[in-house]
Design an enzyme around this catalytic site. Structure first.
Site, PDB file in Angstrom:
ATOM      1  N   TYR A 159       0.690  -1.257   0.031  1.00 35.71           N
ATOM      2  CA  TYR A 159      -0.026   0.172  -0.017  1.00 35.71           C
ATOM      3  C   TYR A 159       0.956   1.192   0.024  1.00 35.71           C
ATOM      4  CZ  TYR A 159      -2.655   3.934   1.477  1.00 35.71           C
ATOM      5  OH  TYR A 159      -3.010   5.270   1.412  1.00 35.71           O
ATOM      6  N   ASP A 210       0.852   6.100   7.129  1.00 29.10           N
ATOM      7  CA  ASP A 210      -0.619   5.459   7.189  1.00 29.10           C
ATOM      8  C   ASP A 210      -0.153   3.883   7.115  1.00 29.10           C
ATOM      9  OD1 ASP A 210      -2.940   4.536   6.623  1.00 29.10           O
ATOM     10  OD2 ASP A 210      -3.448   5.827   4.893  1.00 29.10           O
ATOM     11  N   HIS A 212      -2.434   1.607   7.056  1.00 25.20           N
ATOM     12  CA  HIS A 212      -3.548   1.094   6.421  1.00 25.20           C
ATOM     13  C   HIS A 212      -4.127  -0.357   7.071  1.00 25.20           C
ATOM     14  CE1 HIS A 212      -5.748   0.929   2.451  1.00 25.20           C
ATOM     15  NE2 HIS A 212      -5.491   2.309   2.563  1.00 25.20           N
ATOM     16  N   GLU A 236      -1.499   6.574  11.184  1.00 23.17           N
ATOM     17  CA  GLU A 236      -2.696   6.483  10.475  1.00 23.17           C
ATOM     18  C   GLU A 236      -3.214   5.015  10.573  1.00 23.17           C
ATOM     19  OE1 GLU A 236      -3.272   8.542   6.902  1.00 23.17           O
ATOM     20  OE2 GLU A 236      -4.972   7.260   6.407  1.00 23.17           O
ATOM     21  N   GLU A 339      -5.577  16.018   4.135  1.00 23.81           N
ATOM     22  CA  GLU A 339      -4.780  15.260   3.173  1.00 23.81           C
ATOM     23  C   GLU A 339      -4.896  15.848   1.824  1.00 23.81           C
ATOM     24  OE1 GLU A 339      -5.889  11.200   2.779  1.00 23.81           O
ATOM     25  OE2 GLU A 339      -4.160  10.571   2.045  1.00 23.81           O
ATOM     26  N   TRP A 402      -6.245  -5.143   3.433  1.00 24.28           N
ATOM     27  CA  TRP A 402      -5.663  -4.435   2.392  1.00 24.28           C
ATOM     28  C   TRP A 402      -5.542  -2.891   2.804  1.00 24.28           C
ATOM     29  CZ3 TRP A 402      -6.772   0.014  -0.390  1.00 24.28           C
ATOM     30  CH2 TRP A 402      -5.690   0.722  -1.270  1.00 24.28           C
TER      31      TRP A 402
HETATM   32  O1  EZ4 Z   1      -6.705   3.656   0.377  1.00 25.21           O
HETATM   33  O2  EZ4 Z   1      -8.526   6.524  -0.768  1.00 25.21           O
HETATM   34  O3  EZ4 Z   1      -4.898   7.915   3.470  1.00 25.21           O
HETATM   35  N1  EZ4 Z   1      -5.194   7.555   2.366  1.00 25.21           N
HETATM   36  C1  EZ4 Z   1      -5.765   6.270   1.983  1.00 25.21           C
HETATM   37  C2  EZ4 Z   1      -6.041   6.266   0.759  1.00 25.21           C
HETATM   38  C3  EZ4 Z   1      -7.234   4.957   0.491  1.00 25.21           C
HETATM   39  C4  EZ4 Z   1      -8.045   5.221  -0.727  1.00 25.21           C
HETATM   40  C5  EZ4 Z   1      -9.162   4.083  -0.803  1.00 25.21           C
HETATM   41  O4  EZ4 Z   1     -10.053   4.619  -1.618  1.00 25.21           O
HETATM   42  O5  EZ4 Z   1      -5.488   5.508   2.919  1.00 25.21           O
HETATM   43  O6  EZ4 Z   1      -5.059   6.187  -0.113  1.00 25.21           O
HETATM   44 CO    CO Z   2      -5.470   6.304   4.902  1.00 27.37          CO
END
Ligand code: EZ4
Ligand code: CO
Length: 402
Positions: A159, A210, A212, A236, A339, A402
């Site tokens: 990611y 992030d 994620h 995050e 962001e 994910w």
């Molecule tokens: O993965 O908006 O902080 N930003 C994120 C994004 C999300 C996408 C998912 O549609 O986490 O990149």
């Molecule tokens: Co995010």
């Protein structure tokens, strides 16, 4: 004043966007973003089949009443599809109200609380060195805050890392791409990335990361602690937020500020986290959490507990959402950061807008309403193209987050 018609415009100038346009009997119209990445057409149907028929004939000035009508009236509350649809209506109605008042929307929300809106950009690279080079470019462009994501040694992809440095787009295929994940490898590389970044970029620039949704609470506690020496602005989505108790465990182990909420669709997803002071930044955003009206409610509640906002602003949120977010950001007392991933030139052309980047801040438009439009002829040249977000598996094949 009456709503006479409304339509949904789907366009794909590089990625899919869903936009609601509401027309009134006085010729004034308003637009709202309804994009839900990877599930776009479900919101189109929700709007066309179930919302638009209820809007015709209503007074577009009654924003709150229409919001309650759609929320309570559906009986089935919340959820990303419902709330994206309600958000689009809410944005479009604020746009109309601003246009008839002859004022930019932020003036109707109480006026300015600040001059510019601090944004963070995304620096990503396949290696630590590569990520830092990109971060240096962001710093040179004037960014005061930069998110750092780098490739994980041993993993083919992850990611936040893409080939295109400026326009990261995770929804990259007409069926989900498969990524492979290793928490151990990831946990080894991120502290090294932050150590190198602090060294190269200096003390002043804000650095963000992030996760994620990929760690357990105890792993998140450890990563947060490992990052403390480098003073990150936030960590995050370190864990999935379905179980809000998860955050108690993270808090016991680290003082790294925590951000969460980009997938939240209402105040109810965030209430316990805010009330128990388990987070520092709430990432709920205009398009997915009930529009400007509902986000105001979330921010006011967060203000009581020293929680600041950090609205989601990835490329799947259209310039319409970004415009709305900026009116919100500039007006509230407890703004934290916004962001900002740049949209492609094709997207900017389809959605002409008045906001602009200036020395690390976004500046809100002074045009009455939201200060953003949609060029429908141009939009029609980019038909919908199915695109999914990736899925993630552990190295043994287990399906993961994910
Ligand atoms: O993965 O908006 O902080 N930003 C994120 C994004 C999300 C996408 C998912 O549609 O986490 O990149
Ligand atoms: Co995010």
């Amino acid at each position: 004043m009456k709503i006479v018609s409304a339509k949904v415009i789907v366009t794909c100038p590089g990625r899919n966007f869903v936009t609601l346009k509401i027309m009134t009997d006085q010729g004034v119209y308003g637009i709202g973003d309804a994009t839900l990445n990877g599930r776009e057409l479900s919101v189109v149907s929700y709007l066309e089949d179930h919302v638009i028929p209820c809007l015709i004939g209503r007074d577009p000035q009654q924003i709150e009443d229409i919001w309650q009508y759609l929320y309570r009236g559906a009986y089935w509350r919340r959820g990303p599809v419902t709330m994206s649809a309600i958000s689009a209506v809410d944005m479009a109605l604020w746009d109309i109200k601003g246009k008839i008042a002859g004022l930019p929307v932020y003036q109707l929300l109480g006026g300015r609380s600040r001059t510019g809106i601090m944004v963070y950009g995304h620096a990503n690279g396949t290696s630590i060195e590569n990520t830092i080079e990109v971060a240096q470019e962001y710093k040179a462009m004037g960014y005061k805050a930069i998110r750092l994501q780098c490739g994980v040694p041993g993993l083919a992809s992850t990611y936040g890392v893409s080939k295109d440095k400026m326009f990261y787009e995770p929804a990259d295929a007409d069926l989900p791409t498969e990524n492979v994940w290793s928490t151990e490898a990831y946990m080894r590389v991120v502290p090294k990335l932050f150590a190198a970044a602090r060294e190269a970029l200096g003390e002043e620039v804000h650095l963000l990361h992030d996760v994620h949704h990929r760690l357990t609470p105890i792993e998140a506690g450890r990563l947060g602690r490992d990052l403390e020496p480098y003073r990150p602005f936030w960590m995050e989505d370190s864990v999935v937020a379905e179980n809000q108790d998860n955050f108690k465990l993270i808090r016991q182990h680290t003082t790294t500020p925590l951000a969460v909420g980009e997938i939240f669709s209402s105040i109810w997803d965030a209430k316990d986290l805010i009330q128990n002071q388990l987070i520092d930044y709430i990432r709920a955003t205009v398009v997915h959490a009930g529009g400007i009206s509902h986000l105001k409610k979330i921010a006011s509640f967060a203000e009581l507990y020293n929680v600041r906002t950090g609205c989601h602003g990835a490329t799947d949120l259209s310039p319409v959402c970004m415009a709305a977010a900026l009116h919100f950001d500039v007006s509230i007392p407890n703004f934290g950061i916004q962001e900002y991933m740049r949209h492609t030139p094709e997207t900017d052309e389809v959605f002409p807008h008045g906001y602009y980047f200036d020395k690390g801040d976004l500046m809100v438009s002074e045009t009455p309403g939201l200060g953003v439009d949609i060029d429908e002829d141009l939009a029609a040249k980019y038909p919908y193209k199915r695109a999914y977000l990736p899925v993630n598996r552990l190295q043994d094949g287990t399906l993961f987050n994910w």
